[in-house]
Motif scaffolding. Structure first.
Motif, mmCIF file in Angstrom:
data_model
loop_
_atom_site.group_PDB
_atom_site.id
_atom_site.type_symbol
_atom_site.label_atom_id
_atom_site.label_comp_id
_atom_site.label_asym_id
_atom_site.label_seq_id
_atom_site.Cartn_x
_atom_site.Cartn_y
_atom_site.Cartn_z
ATOM 1 N N SER A 54 3.890 -0.546 1.025
ATOM 2 C CA SER A 54 2.787 -0.538 -0.089
ATOM 3 C C SER A 54 2.702 -2.075 -0.589
ATOM 4 C CB SER A 54 3.217 0.254 -1.319
ATOM 5 O OG SER A 54 4.544 -0.383 -2.084
ATOM 6 N N PRO A 56 2.626 -5.212 -2.709
ATOM 7 C CA PRO A 56 3.635 -5.607 -3.741
ATOM 8 C C PRO A 56 3.081 -5.403 -5.176
ATOM 9 C CG PRO A 56 3.345 -7.430 -2.008
ATOM 10 C CD PRO A 56 2.239 -6.470 -1.761
ATOM 11 N N PHE A 61 8.089 -3.891 -3.560
ATOM 12 C CA PHE A 61 7.149 -3.178 -2.782
ATOM 13 C C PHE A 61 7.979 -2.127 -2.299
ATOM 14 C CE2 PHE A 61 9.066 -6.715 -0.305
ATOM 15 C CZ PHE A 61 9.469 -6.180 0.767
#
Length: 290
Positions: A54, A56, A61
């Motif tokens: 994903s 940050p 993340f």
């Protein structure tokens, strides 16, 4: 309610400023290779695993791990891989030297409430692999080189696994000077061929399918090029657990960043079968080669 987030790792970089782009990309690259290595140790190809990251957010993340296929055998694979990586980090932080026993690994993981049955053995086997330890080592080198990072935290399913302040980063970094000197003029790739004993795990005799073996505690898949051995397959009985003494080749690539050779896991080739020893177990069923 069933927890559906058993395959997620969250990495948090502490600090008020922005981190360097290279910090993020290099850190993730090392974690990705560790995850693929764990997956291969479990007997799967890296293509069987999807690693998603994903963007940050607030200095952190998430890495989400899931099987590519929906087969029942792979249903828990993502969780095992994520938990094994957590275990590797804990062992590295507790004991960075090479001398460690499987019992010590179990104790370290148990103290941190990691008690999945298959994980301690996975962690122990992978930890013996120099490439895996150097990957972990390199992640600490990366974050230590970024002055914007004040601490590192790793969580699995919102449970904290690792929490290290910046002042302790150096404790978990090993840089063997002799190794750097030795490899400075090393060729980028080579083929290592030597005598090895392999334990038979799965037999394939059609086409160019690879056989599955256990080699020095690690699962590998290898192509057999010994035509005399292949020609006599129908005349021999094979059992899971049989051993083959062979001349084994594998390709190694020199990693400039890690300053060590990494074996290409897809390059194992059996050049010659020297001896086949059958497992003497009357209760073990004969493998069907017909």
């Amino acid at each position: 309610m069933e927890n559906t987030h058993t395959n997620e790792l969250t990495i948090k970089f502490g600090g008020e400023g922005n981190i360097k782009v290279n910090t993020l990309t290099e850190f993730l690259a090392n974690y990705k290779e560790l995850l693929y290595q764990i997956n291969e140790n479990l007997g799967y190809d890296k293509e069987d695993l999807i690693v998603e990251v994903s963007p940050p957010e607030n200095g952190s993340f998430k890495i989400k791990i899931k099987p590519k296929y929906e087969k029942e055998i792979l249903a828990t694979l993502g969780n095992i891989v994520a938990t094994t990586l957590s275990g590797l980090l804990l062992v590295w932080l507790t004991k960075t030297d090479e001398e460690i026993t499987e019992k010590e690994v179990k104790e370290i993981l148990k103290e941190n409430q990691i008690e999945e049955k298959e994980v301690p053995k996975n962690v122990y086997n992978i930890y013996q692999n120099t490439g895996a330890k150097q990957r972990i080592n390199q992640t600490f080198v990366v974050i230590n080189n970024d002055d914007n990072i004040t601490d590192l935290k790793v969580e699995k399913d919102e449970k904290q696994i690792v929490s290290i302040p910046r002042k302790d980063f150096n404790k978990y970094i090993e840089i063997p000077e002799s190794e750097e000197t030795f490899f400075i003029d090393a060729p980028q790739t080579d083929i290592l061929t030597d005598e090895a004993v392999l334990i038979v795990k799965t037999v394939h005799f059609e086409g160019h399918a690879k056989w599955a073996f256990i080699f020095r505690g690690y699962p590998i898949k290898a192509v057999i090029k010994d035509q005399n051995f292949i020609a006599n397959l129908k005349n021999e009985a094979f059992r899971k657990g049989d051993s083959l003494k062979v001349m084994l080749s594998r390709k190694r690539e020199f990693d400039d960043e890690l300053q060590t050779y990494i074996v290409d896991q897809n390059s194992y080739v059996i050049e010659q079968v020297i001896e086949h020893k059958s497992k003497q177990d009357s209760n073990q069923q004969r493998m069907d080669l017909d």
